[in-house]
Design an enzyme around this catalytic site. Structure first.
Site, PDB file in Angstrom:
ATOM      1  N   ASP A 125       0.825  -1.206   0.000  1.00 51.82           N
ATOM      2  CA  ASP A 125       0.000   0.000   0.000  1.00 51.82           C
ATOM      3  C   ASP A 125       0.867   1.267   0.000  1.00 51.82           C
ATOM      4  O   ASP A 125       1.833   1.355   0.782  1.00 51.82           O
ATOM      5  CB  ASP A 125      -0.858  -0.043   1.274  1.00 51.82           C
ATOM      6  CG  ASP A 125      -2.026   0.910   1.242  1.00 51.82           C
ATOM      7  OD1 ASP A 125      -2.888   0.741   0.374  1.00 51.82           O
ATOM      8  OD2 ASP A 125      -2.069   1.819   2.091  1.00 51.82           O
ATOM      9  N   GLU A 154       2.030  -0.267  -4.693  1.00 53.50           N
ATOM     10  CA  GLU A 154       0.985   0.670  -5.097  1.00 53.50           C
ATOM     11  C   GLU A 154       1.622   2.063  -5.119  1.00 53.50           C
ATOM     12  O   GLU A 154       1.535   2.835  -4.178  1.00 53.50           O
ATOM     13  CB  GLU A 154      -0.200   0.666  -4.128  1.00 53.50           C
ATOM     14  CG  GLU A 154      -1.370   1.459  -4.692  1.00 53.50           C
ATOM     15  CD  GLU A 154      -2.197   2.210  -3.653  1.00 53.50           C
ATOM     16  OE1 GLU A 154      -3.264   2.725  -4.024  1.00 53.50           O
ATOM     17  OE2 GLU A 154      -1.790   2.302  -2.492  1.00 53.50           O
TER      18      GLU A 154
HETATM   19  C1  GLC Z   1      -4.327   2.827  -0.760  1.00 51.90           C
HETATM   20  C2  GLC Z   1      -5.498   1.880  -0.764  1.00 51.90           C
HETATM   21  C3  GLC Z   1      -6.714   2.639  -0.345  1.00 51.90           C
HETATM   22  C4  GLC Z   1      -6.485   3.160   1.050  1.00 51.90           C
HETATM   23  C5  GLC Z   1      -5.223   4.006   1.120  1.00 51.90           C
HETATM   24  C6  GLC Z   1      -4.808   4.258   2.522  1.00 51.90           C
HETATM   25  O1  GLC Z   1      -4.470   3.816  -1.705  1.00 51.90           O
HETATM   26  O2  GLC Z   1      -5.636   1.275  -2.014  1.00 51.90           O
HETATM   27  O3  GLC Z   1      -7.870   1.848  -0.393  1.00 51.90           O
HETATM   28  O4  GLC Z   1      -7.583   3.931   1.442  1.00 51.90           O
HETATM   29  O5  GLC Z   1      -4.135   3.352   0.514  1.00 51.90           O
HETATM   30  O6  GLC Z   1      -4.366   3.069   3.122  1.00 51.90           O
END
Ligand code: GLC
Length: 513
Positions: free
Chosen positions: A207, A262
């Site tokens: 994440d 991500e």
């Molecule tokens: C990422 C996740 C999202 C979450 C954010 C904070 O972007 O995909 O769903 O709200 O991180 O953890």
């Protein structure tokens, strides 16, 4: 020329399927999906042909961000099941040749995590420095102008009355940021990773990994970035060092465990450095297609940019159309099933590892969520609607699922579509089978072809194996001078027949020689 003899790691040739556990399948009938629900649908996933599943967070959480606010990184929330249930999923997925990837949320914890509870208890607590505490100019003046996500222009700092300092949260106030500059934090997070690696996970989707490093002088964001969530642009060089440490740690394990970042940054050129020199992320999400409109010129441009920006680094691309944070692509493209089908052909014949979001194989649209049922602070409820499994009224769920079903749920249900060879679900299955059978689609080079306006076409090649995709994003039928046999057509027409040189509006075909 690619080296045709070198075996590729599994994650280059895999198709990964994202499961948002709350929304996937509800085994205990409480209206919230759970791990037993996932286990019960492994046969569906094996039939579909996916190689790996990525489970969004199922850890204990007060659910302010539906699990991305983790209160214990090494357990399962009772709402979702138990650790033993998780182990069963790993074992039973393995029996079906499916790997399990879990979500690692290193940037922040829940405010209820014992680490934060200790940290905020006093300025002298040994865990004080595990989070980011600053004085600012006192209770009325935060340390800088950073804005947090999901809080409507609100700041990324919250004042703690008891200890008289501000703490940083790039997301909700209930998601305090960990201080990765502290080696104890890094060691603790490596411990979390080992916990799951030892249980047999194939790797991590990490994440907002670009957010973990921060400029320790905490400068104000400068225009044009003032006022947008800091996490959208935060990419301090120290993140790279922390990612290299994670990479070295997972490389101590067998089986090509994978780190998928991500890296939610504004473009591939921002994302590319996170592959490092083959010593950082194995894969980084390329979200280009989640922003690109249904327009041939823009898609072509995205493909060119991806090649220009990743190939020189030897970085392996990824493709994503939908996930739990953005409206589903069918909805984004105006709601027509034809477009969702054509997009599936494009996604699954691109060069790079594709990520499917549960329900896209059913051609789901976002649910229409009435104001009184809105639950997500980030406005993302629509794409998180429960998956309809059966055509019966409850669609395989408890009496009142946590969100309304997507439109047309009975006809869109997995069971209804399995019985219909012309369905979107069967299209995905044929595409996955075609990909699995073709080295060109799995690993080949990609060459964009010169085609009339409104079309995008590309040729994949690996040794003697060749496949060609033609995608028509215009509203007219377009003639194209390409030959071959139609292996898969988004509308199912003419498969197994010679290609007739015409592609209908919002249609895509995959050709073999
Ligand atoms: C990422 C996740 C999202 C979450 C954010 C904070 O972007 O995909 O769903 O709200 O991180 O953890």
């Amino acid at each position: 020329m690619p080296d045709l003899t070198e075996p590729a790691p599994w994650w280059k040739t895999a198709v990964v399927y994202q499961i948002y556990p709350r929304s996937f399948a509800d085994a205990d009938g409480d209206g919230i999906g759970d791990l037993e629900g996932v286990r019960g649908r492994l046969d569906h996933l094996a039939w579909l042909g996916v190689d790996a599943i990525w489970l969004s967070p199922f850890y204990p959480s007060p659910m302010h961000d539906f699990g991305y606010d983790v209160a214990d990184f090494c357990d399962v929330d009772p709402l979702f099941g138990t650790l033993e249930g998780f182990d069963r999923i790993v074992a039973e997925a393995d029996e079906r040749g499916i790997r399990v990837i879990v979500d690692l949320v290193p940037n922040h914890t829940s405010h209820e995590h014992p680490w934060f509870v200790a940290s905020r208890s006093s300025r002298d607590d040994p865990k004080r420095d595990w989070y980011v505490w600053r004085d600012g100019g006192g209770p009325d003046e935060p340390p800088n102008n950073w804005v947090g996500a999901f809080i409507d222009g609100g700041r990324a700092w919250t004042w703690d009355e008891q200890t008289g300092q501000w703490y940083l949260h790039q997301f909700l106030p209930q998601q305090p940021d960990l201080n990765w500059a502290n080696p104890e934090v890094r060691e603790a997070m490596h411990g979390v990773m080992r916990f799951w690696l030892d249980r047999g996970v194939a790797g991590f989707r990490i994440d907002v990994v670009h957010c973990i490093g921060r400029d320790q002088s905490f400068p104000d964001d400068e225009p044009p970035w003032v006022g947008i969530p800091h996490c959208a642009i935060n990419e301090h060089p120290s993140s790279h060092a922390y990612i290299r440490e994670m990479r070295r740690m997972v490389e101590g394990y067998d089986g090509d465990r994978v780190l998928i970042g991500e890296t939610a940054l504004p473009g591939t050129h921002w994302v590319a450095p996170y592959y490092g020199e083959g010593d950082e992320l194995h894969l980084a999400f390329n979200f280009a297609a989640t922003h690109a409109p249904w327009d041939a010129e823009r898609w072509r441009h995205r493909i060119v940019r991806l090649q220009e920006e990743l190939d020189p680094l030897g970085a392996w691309p990824t493709w994503v159309l939908s996930n739990h944070d953005v409206p589903r692509h069918r909805t984004r493209y105006g709601g027509a099933e034809a477009r969702a089908r054509a997009a599936a052909v494009a996604l699954l014949t691109q060069r790079g590892t594709p990520f499917l979001y549960a329900g896209e194989e059913l051609g789901l649209e976002d649910a229409v969520v009435p104001p009184e049922r809105v639950v997500d602070p980030g406005g993302r409820d629509g794409c998180r609607a429960p998956i309809p499994w059966e055509p019966t009224p409850g669609h395989g769920w408890g009496p009142e699922p946590w969100l309304p079903f997507p439109p047309d749920a009975a006809a869109r249900s997995a069971e209804a579509q399995r019985g219909d060879p012309t369905s979107v679900l069967h299209l995905y299955r044929r595409l996955l089978a075609a990909r699995k059978a073709s080295p060109a689609l799995r690993l080949g080079t990609l060459e964009l072809l010169d085609v009339p306006d409104g079309l995008v076409a590309w040729r994949r090649r690996h040794g003697d194996d060749v496949r060609t995709t033609v995608l028509n994003q215009s509203e007219q039928t377009v003639a194209v001078a390409l030959a071959g046999t139609v292996e898969v057509a988004s509308d199912g027409e003419g498969e197994g027949q010679p290609f007739e040189g015409q592609v209908g509006p919002d249609t895509a075909v995959l050709l073999r020689p």
